[in-house]
Design a protein around this motif. Structure first.
Motif, PDB file in Angstrom:
ATOM      1  N   PHE A  33       0.797  -1.230   0.000  1.00  0.00           N
ATOM      2  CA  PHE A  33       0.000   0.000   0.000  1.00  0.00           C
ATOM      3  C   PHE A  33       0.827   1.277   0.000  1.00  0.00           C
ATOM      4  N   THR A  34       2.141   1.154  -0.011  1.00  0.00           N
ATOM      5  CA  THR A  34       2.959   2.369   0.079  1.00  0.00           C
ATOM      6  C   THR A  34       2.768   3.277  -1.137  1.00  0.00           C
ATOM      7  N   THR A  35       2.863   4.570  -0.881  1.00  0.00           N
ATOM      8  CA  THR A  35       2.867   5.539  -1.982  1.00  0.00           C
ATOM      9  C   THR A  35       4.146   6.376  -1.953  1.00  0.00           C
ATOM     10  N   ASN A  36       4.992   6.128  -0.964  1.00  0.00           N
ATOM     11  CA  ASN A  36       6.218   6.921  -0.849  1.00  0.00           C
ATOM     12  C   ASN A  36       7.150   6.627  -2.026  1.00  0.00           C
ATOM     13  N   HIS A  37       7.719   7.668  -2.581  1.00  0.00           N
ATOM     14  CA  HIS A  37       8.495   7.500  -3.822  1.00  0.00           C
ATOM     15  C   HIS A  37       9.687   6.571  -3.648  1.00  0.00           C
ATOM     16  N   LYS A  38      10.267   6.540  -2.461  1.00  0.00           N
ATOM     17  CA  LYS A  38      11.450   5.686  -2.267  1.00  0.00           C
ATOM     18  C   LYS A  38      11.029   4.219  -2.202  1.00  0.00           C
ATOM     19  N   ASP A  39       9.924   3.944  -1.512  1.00  0.00           N
ATOM     20  CA  ASP A  39       9.409   2.569  -1.474  1.00  0.00           C
ATOM     21  C   ASP A  39       9.031   2.097  -2.874  1.00  0.00           C
ATOM     22  N   VAL A  40       8.312   2.977  -3.584  1.00  0.00           N
ATOM     23  CA  VAL A  40       7.880   2.599  -4.935  1.00  0.00           C
ATOM     24  C   VAL A  40       9.106   2.391  -5.825  1.00  0.00           C
ATOM     25  N   GLY A  41      10.121   3.221  -5.621  1.00  0.00           N
ATOM     26  CA  GLY A  41      11.362   3.062  -6.380  1.00  0.00           C
ATOM     27  C   GLY A  41      11.979   1.697  -6.133  1.00  0.00           C
ATOM     28  N   ILE A  42      12.013   1.293  -4.870  1.00  0.00           N
ATOM     29  CA  ILE A  42      12.587  -0.023  -4.535  1.00  0.00           C
ATOM     30  C   ILE A  42      11.754  -1.137  -5.175  1.00  0.00           C
ATOM     31  N   LEU A  43      10.429  -0.978  -5.126  1.00  0.00           N
ATOM     32  CA  LEU A  43       9.554  -1.980  -5.757  1.00  0.00           C
ATOM     33  C   LEU A  43       9.848  -2.079  -7.254  1.00  0.00           C
ATOM     34  N   TYR A  44       9.987  -0.920  -7.885  1.00  0.00           N
ATOM     35  CA  TYR A  44      10.312  -0.909  -9.320  1.00  0.00           C
ATOM     36  C   TYR A  44      11.646  -1.622  -9.575  1.00  0.00           C
ATOM     37  N   LEU A  45      12.638  -1.279  -8.766  1.00  0.00           N
ATOM     38  CA  LEU A  45      13.967  -1.867  -8.981  1.00  0.00           C
ATOM     39  C   LEU A  45      13.920  -3.387  -8.832  1.00  0.00           C
ATOM     40  N   LEU A  46      13.271  -3.852  -7.761  1.00  0.00           N
ATOM     41  CA  LEU A  46      13.225  -5.297  -7.513  1.00  0.00           C
ATOM     42  C   LEU A  46      12.439  -6.019  -8.601  1.00  0.00           C
ATOM     43  N   THR A  47      11.299  -5.432  -8.983  1.00  0.00           N
ATOM     44  CA  THR A  47      10.462  -6.102  -9.984  1.00  0.00           C
ATOM     45  C   THR A  47      11.175  -6.134 -11.334  1.00  0.00           C
ATOM     46  N   SER A  48      11.810  -5.018 -11.677  1.00  0.00           N
ATOM     47  CA  SER A  48      12.482  -4.995 -12.982  1.00  0.00           C
ATOM     48  C   SER A  48      13.666  -5.963 -12.985  1.00  0.00           C
TER      49      SER A  48
END
Lengths: 91, 791
Positions: B21-36
């Motif tokens: 549920f995070t919307t924080n840009h750093k969390d979302v960034g980490i999610l993007y990095l891990l998923t990619s």
């Protein structure tokens, strides 16, 4: 913007649509017909953008944001049509 | 004055709830990095399968079907689900820090963008379980991608995944552009922007204008396959039309993938050479020039398709021209390195490696600008090597360098330098052993599953396969290193590299709100001032002030899941579709009603959009992408019409009366939408409601009229597959109708909110934003009416 301006724009849009409908009833050469109809459509689009979407009163940068894709789209459509024209060697 | 810091209301990092549920840009960034990275591993594994198959002549390791699927999905995953999202992951984490913002402009949209990306990737991978994944190459060339030649459901599922991916990208582009142009810290002018942020701004601008063309093409492909329309299977459209739509996106996409890497290198070099980036202004101008020219070079991918030779000449010139800005960039970067006292750490090794590989990839690409040479090299391993040198060598290597560079910032710990350097060495050697032999295989066709020993290609292929395994396995070293270092690495401190950009001015990892005080930049120098106005040095911890923002939302993941099941429903049938749509409507409504607070700095730099608030600018950016989308659809229609020997005359099939009535209805609805805004600004709830209701009724009348027209036409045999006039009409007006329907749903929401007393107390912005969209839909119809009914 005043209500009277919006009403004027609305009347203009209705009138130009009527002009489009009348134009196709005339026996005009195809090129002229296409030019008139598409120019009218373009004019209507500009009027809607300027007055209903208030681009007239916004910073120019906002208009540029929209003009860029129009130029890009014109390139896409124009060049793709040119690409299928038969080649006529010069001389 | 020191104020109390209120802890943001977010679950702890170990909680799954936090990451859902995070919307924080750093969390979302980490999610993007891990998923990619996950997609990188998946796509890399497919590449290893492909290379193993090609490692020896007459090999039967993979059959032709499996080989074709592996090649196709490898390409799609690497380009769309790894390279760009990996860069977007960095952009999410780093850009707000580099511009001194607390978050992106629209944090929930950011989460939505991620989850759409996540689910789109699931759809892509699901295609393997539907009989066959796409197997016609990542370019999805027509007519190979038509139902006739690719009858499996897998391509439909993949096309749905691509559509969802583009939705994610569109949402993301809106967010990043608004953030960078309107949320820069006070005093942070464009000339002070770090290279990475500059590169991302230009990249995102390109994404905004390039991806809608792919969206239009993929939608048509989807309609052709699912509904039986004929755009790409009719000779008047077919291969050439797909090529235009695809490569109008496809060539800018190469730079979309490359530019973030240039930005990463542009930040790494000054840090490790301890000198400013040479000619930074000219690098930025070159990126802008290349971005512009990239939209008029796509035809060089079509030299052998038989297009008009004059057009080929044009593309020959533009393709040579687009190489020039890259010369400037490369020379500037090399000049930065010349005579510099370089600290040879892993990030700069990867950066230098990527420059070297890009030079090789770039130069070998210029050969393809020549029509004569392209005729010989197109479709050979020369091309495969060229674009891998650019996309893997130039881009992926630099992005990996970025991972090492920002790892201490993201985790707060240092990685193991020795392992990282070993990783670089093995990667660099493996890469060149993998791809350089392919330049020597310039007579080997690229799309073959095997070859005979008599061709003489065996040795080079064996070498390339050995290189592939070295390159692939070397990545394990990086994963191991980063995984272990995340827990056991030395503490990094705020600025372990003594770098000068703003992300290093806060702790590692940064707090939720990024900076305890918003930085102020004066003449390019950062000042972290507290309430009393004194400044702190870079990296120092300033005193804190009161910060309270929302950092979680349940709706982005729910909306994305609903979109995922809606697309599946379109493929599987109605019960799933209906449920998913209903679920989605509820989720969007919940999203709209959710109380979500985002703090915006009053005195942030916002030129040239001062006075245009964030949401309004976001809507305009979205509409700019819509201009390309509808232009591509209309362009496809004009293309097939010009290319057809005959076409029904005006009034012969489509009723001018139907079209005219709908035109008058829609124009009137635009007027009533404006009246709603006027009434809301005047504070009249009654007239606001009345105007919105009238707009709703007119919109419904438009849809009913359109539905009756469709019904009538279909009953008279004018169906999706009855010819190009029908296919183009149904697809184009259908896409427009979907937009009208979305507008109607929004009006219903507005009416409910207006009934609750909203919009008439100086908060009419939402009605204005809706109006911008509704008038745009009107403008589209203003062109559809004459093109389909009058001419």
């Amino acid at each position: 913007m005043k209500l009277i301006v919006y009403a004027g724009v609305f009347a203009f849009l209705m009138a130009t649509t009527a002009v489009e409908l009348m134009t196709i009833g005339m026996q005009l050469p195809r090129n002229i017909l296409v030019t008139i109809i598409m120019s009218t459509a373009g004019l209507k689009a500009v009027v809607i953008a300027m007055f209903f979407q208030h681009l007239k009163d916004e910073p120019k940068a906002l208009s540029i944001l929209v003009i860029i894709p129009i130029i890009a789209a014109a390139a896409l459509i124009g060049i793709s049509i040119l690409s299928i024209q038969p080649f006529v060697p010069s001389g | 004055m020191v104020q109390e810091t209120e802890k943001p209301s977010v679950p702890p990092a170990w909680s799954i709830k936090r990451w859902l549920f995070t919307t924080n840009h750093k969390d979302v960034g980490i999610l993007y990095l891990l998923t990619s990275v996950f997609f990188f591993v998946a796509a890399g594994w497919l590449a290893l399968l492909v290379r193993t198959q090609l490692g020896a002549p007459d090999n039967a390791f993979l059959n032709s079907s499996a080989y074709n699927q592996a090649v196709t999905v490898h390409g799609l995953l690497m380009v769309l689900w790894f390279l760009s999202p990996f860069a977007i992951g960095f952009a999410n984490y780093i850009v707000p820090l580099q511009i001194g913002a607390r978050d992106l402009a629209f944090p929930r949209l950011n989460a939505l963008s991620y989850w759409l990306y996540f689910f789109s990737g699931i759809l892509m991978l699901m295609s393997f379980f539907t009989g066959s994944a796409p197997d016609g190459g990542w370019t999805l060339y027509s007519p190979l991608s038509s139902q006739r030649y690719t009858p499996f459901l897998g391509l439909n599922v993949a096309a749905a995944g691509i559509i969802m991916m583009i939705a994610s990208i569109t949402v993301g582009t809106v967010n990043f552009i608004v953030t960078i142009v309107r949320m820069r810290a006070p005093g942070l002018k464009y000339k002070h922007l770090p290279m990475f942020t500059w590169a991302m701004l230009i990249t995102i601008g390109m994404m905004l204008y390039a991806f809608p063309s792919l969206l239009a093409g993929t939608l048509i492909l989807f309609a052709d396959r699912a509904l039986g329309t004929l755009y790409f299977s009719a000779p008047e459209g077919g291969a050439i039309l797909w090529d235009h739509l695809f490569w109008f996106f496809g060539h800018p996409e190469v730079y979309i993938v490359l530019f973030p890497a240039i930005g990463v290198v542009g930040d790494i070099l000054p840090t490790f050479t301890r000198r400013p980036l040479y000619g930074k202004k000219y690098i930025v101008l070159s990126l802008v020039a290349a971005a512009i020219i990239s939209f008029v070079v796509w035809g060089h991918h079509m030299f052998i398709t038989g297009i008009n030779p004059t057009v080929m000449k044009l593309f020959n010139i533009t393709t040579v021209a687009v190489s020039l800005p890259f010369d400037v960039i490369t020379i500037a970067m090399i000049e930065t390195l010349v005579r510099a006292k370089i600290r040879l750490k892993a990030p700069v090794l990867f950066a230098i490696g990527s420059i070297a590989l890009f030079v090789i990839g770039g130069i070998t690409g210029v050969f393809l600008a020549s029509v004569a040479l392209d005729f010989q090299l197109r479709g050979t391993y020369w091309v495969v090597s060229h674009f891998h040198y650019v996309m893997v060598g130039g881009s992926a290597m630099a992005l990996i360098g970025g991972l090492y560079y920002w790892f201490p910032k993201i985790t707060g710990r240092m990685y193991n330098e020795k392992l990282a350097k070993t990783h670089f060495l093995l990667s660099f050697i493996g890469f060149n052993v993998l791809y350089f032999p392919m330049y020597l295989l310039l007579d080997m066709p690229r799309r073959i599953v095997t070859y005979t020993a008599s061709t003489g290609w065996g040795q080079m292929n064996l070498l390339a396969t050995a290189g592939a395994w070295i390159f692939g396995l070397s990545q394990l070293l990086m994963f191991y290193n980063l995984f272990v270092s995340m827990k056991k690495g030395m503490p990094a401190g705020p600025n372990p590299w003594q770098a000068s950009t703003l992300e290093w001015a806060t702790s590692s990892p940064p707090p939720f709100h990024n900076f305890d005080t918003i930085p102020v930049i004066s003449e390019g120098v950062v000042h972290l001032t507290n309430g009393a106005g004194h400044s702190a040095a870079l990296g120092a911890k300033a005193e804190t002030e009161h910060v309270h923002e929302t950092h979680t939302s349940t709706w982005p993941i729910i909306i994305s899941a609903a979109a995922f099941f809606t697309l599946l429903g379109l493929l599987m049938g109605f019960p799933v579709l209906q449920l998913a749509v209903a679920f989605g409507v509820i989720a969007v409504y919940g999203y709209g009603r959710e109380r979500f607070t985002v703090r915006h700095e009053e005195n942030a730099e916002s030129w040239p959009y001062q006075g245009v608030e964030n949401v309004k600018l976001g809507v305009w950016i979205f509409l700019a992408s819509e201009v390309i989308f509808f232009s591509a659809l209309l362009g496809a229609y004009i293309f097939v019409r010009v290319n057809s020997a005959t076409w029904p005359a005006a009034g012969q099939i489509l009723s001018i009366q139907h079209g005219a009535v709908n035109t008058f209805i829609l124009l009137t609805s635009s007027f009533t939408a404006v009246l709603a805004l006027v009434s809301a600004k005047a504070g009249s709830r009654k007239y606001t409601m009345l105007s919105l209701l009238t707009t709703l009724v007119l919109g419904l009348a438009f849809m009913l009229n359109k539905a009756s027209e469709w019904k009538e036409l279909i009953e008279h045999g004018f169906t999706f597959n009855s010819g190009l006039p029908a296919s183009s009409y149904f697809i184009t007006t259908g896409a427009h109708g979907v937009h009208v329907a979305a507008g109607l749903a929004t009006i219903v929401y507005l009416i409910i909110r207006a009934a609750e007393g909203r919009y008439t107390k100086g908060d009419s912005g939402t009605i204005e934003h809706f109006g911008l969209y509704w008038h745009f839909v009107d403008i589209v119809w203003v062109f559809l009416f004459p093109l389909f009914y009058l001419l």
